[in-house]
Each structure stands twice: as structure tokens, then as C-alpha cells.
Design a protein around this motif. Structure first.
Motif, PDB file in Angstrom:
ATOM      1  N   ASP A  54      -5.610 -11.253  -3.693  1.00 34.09           N
ATOM      2  CA  ASP A  54      -4.388 -10.567  -3.251  1.00 34.09           C
ATOM      3  C   ASP A  54      -3.213 -11.402  -3.734  1.00 34.09           C
ATOM      4  O   ASP A  54      -3.131 -12.580  -3.435  1.00 34.09           O
ATOM      5  N   TYR A  56      -0.130 -11.323  -2.833  1.00 37.50           N
ATOM      6  CA  TYR A  56       0.933 -11.614  -1.878  1.00 37.50           C
ATOM      7  C   TYR A  56       0.955 -13.093  -1.490  1.00 37.50           C
ATOM      8  O   TYR A  56       1.948 -13.595  -0.995  1.00 37.50           O
ATOM      9  N   THR A  75      -3.644  -9.183  -7.767  1.00 41.09           N
ATOM     10  CA  THR A  75      -3.345  -7.758  -7.621  1.00 41.09           C
ATOM     11  C   THR A  75      -1.891  -7.414  -7.931  1.00 41.09           C
ATOM     12  O   THR A  75      -1.016  -8.269  -7.911  1.00 41.09           O
ATOM     13  N   GLU A  79      -0.633  -3.763  -3.815  1.00 40.19           N
ATOM     14  CA  GLU A  79      -2.041  -3.411  -3.984  1.00 40.19           C
ATOM     15  C   GLU A  79      -2.863  -4.513  -3.325  1.00 40.19           C
ATOM     16  O   GLU A  79      -2.670  -5.694  -3.611  1.00 40.19           O
ATOM     17  N   THR A  80      -3.760  -4.139  -2.449  1.00 45.22           N
ATOM     18  CA  THR A  80      -4.632  -5.126  -1.814  1.00 45.22           C
ATOM     19  C   THR A  80      -5.802  -5.437  -2.741  1.00 45.22           C
ATOM     20  O   THR A  80      -6.069  -4.700  -3.696  1.00 45.22           O
ATOM     21  N   ASP A  82      -8.836  -5.152  -1.902  1.00 41.54           N
ATOM     22  CA  ASP A  82      -9.803  -4.061  -1.699  1.00 41.54           C
ATOM     23  C   ASP A  82      -9.477  -2.867  -2.593  1.00 41.54           C
ATOM     24  O   ASP A  82     -10.373  -2.273  -3.196  1.00 41.54           O
ATOM     25  N   GLU A 108     -14.005  -2.045   4.459  1.00 45.61           N
ATOM     26  CA  GLU A 108     -12.883  -1.924   3.523  1.00 45.61           C
ATOM     27  C   GLU A 108     -13.337  -1.440   2.148  1.00 45.61           C
ATOM     28  O   GLU A 108     -12.552  -0.902   1.393  1.00 45.61           O
TER      29      GLU A 108
END
Length: 172
Positions: A54, A56, A75, A79-80, A82, A108
Motif C-alpha cells: 500500500d 499510503y 499501489t 488503491e489498496t 487488496d 479482502e
């Protein structure tokens, strides 16, 4: 048939005790250690390995690159991991390809599994990595036992040459 292993990076870091201890203080070190572990496994297994993080938690949204023959993806924005894994499974699904998703997020990844990907838990992957590491170590030890010469490190090059000539029956 090509085997592709897609790994949810932060999921593994959080699930494996060795890496989980590192993540709070040194997240980058935990990521690097995971990359090293998977690179060793990739070298042993020959599987194509895609590692997804991820973005973030790091700068460089949407970046992807290769390192140690691994494909590493951070990502896209919003967008995660998953969602990225689901997208990759959809893109990679097809004939002559087996896809395994390593995650501890069973619910998930229901879309990826519905598309035919197989699930490997964090614990199963860690066991697989440990088994591969043990097998490599065992093969190296066996190889060293077959090729090692206990005198080689203690004798000068000239003496080794003389002994080798004697061994071949050439005399001195």
C-alpha cells in the motif's frame, strides 16, 4: 505452467514476528528484509514473485520496479493493496499460469480467489521460505563436503602443484 506468487507486503510484515517487531521503528528495514527473503525464495523456487505494498505508507504512489528479480509495486493513489492484487490476478489470469496470493486477509481477497487464484496464508508462506532456506543450506553443505580439501587452505600453491603432479603420476 508458470507459477506467479503475489504477496501482500505489509500484510506479511504485520504477520511475521521477525518483521513485525521492526515495522514500528524501522519500516523501511522491515520492507528490505521482506524483499531479501522473497528474493532468496524466488531464486530457489523459480516462481515469478510480485510484491505489493500500500503506497499510503511511503512516497512514490503507483511506483513499480524490479529488484533482485522481484516485481515490487507500490499501489496507485487511493488503491489498496487488496484492490491492486485483484487487478493483477485479473490481468494475469489465463491459460498456462497458476496464481497464488499470499495474504492473511481472506475476506479482502474474495474477488481474486473467485477468479481462480489460490490462497497461501502468511504462516504457510513463512514455512515455505524457511523450508527453501534449509534446502539451499543443505545443498551448499553437501557440495562443500564433496569438493573441500582439508589441506588446500594450509599448503602453499607451490606445494599443492607438486602434490598434484605426484597424484597424476607425473613426478617432480
Amino acid at each position: 505452467m508458470e507459477e506467479v506468487l503475489i504477496v501482500d507486503g505489509y500484510n506479511m510484515i504485520g504477520a511475521w514476528p521477525e518483521l513485525s517487531r521492526l515495522k514500528d521503528e524501522r519500516l523501511e528495514e522491515a520492507r528490505d528484509r521482506l524483499i531479501e527473503m522473497l528474493a532468496d525464495y524466488r531464486g530457489y523456487s523459480g516462481q515469478r514473485v510480485i510484491l505489493v505494498f500500500d503506497a499510503y505508507k511511503v512516497p512514490g504512489l503507483g511506483a513499480s520496479y524490479k529488484q533482485h528479480r522481484l516485481e515490487i509495486i507500490f499501489t496507485r493513489e487511493k488503491e489498496t493493496a487488496d484492490e491492486c492484487i485483484e487487478r493483477l490476478v485479473k490481468e494475469l489470469s489465463g491459460r498456462r499460469r497458476s496464481i497464488i496470493v499470499a495474504t492473511s486477509d481472506l475476506t479482502e481477497q474474495h474477488v481474486a480467489f473467485a477468479q481462480g487464484a489460490l490462497r497461501m496464508s502468511a504462516r504457510e508462506l513463512l514455512i515455505e521460505l524457511d523450508a527453501a532456506r534449509s534446502e539451499v543450506r543443505k545443498r551448499l553443505e553437501e557440495s562443500n563436503e564433496r569438493t573441500s580439501n582439508p589441506l588446500e587452505g594450509r599448503l602453499s600453491g607451490d606445494i599443492q602443484d607438486i602434490l598434484e603432479k605426484w597424484r597424476r603420476g607425473e613426478g617432480v
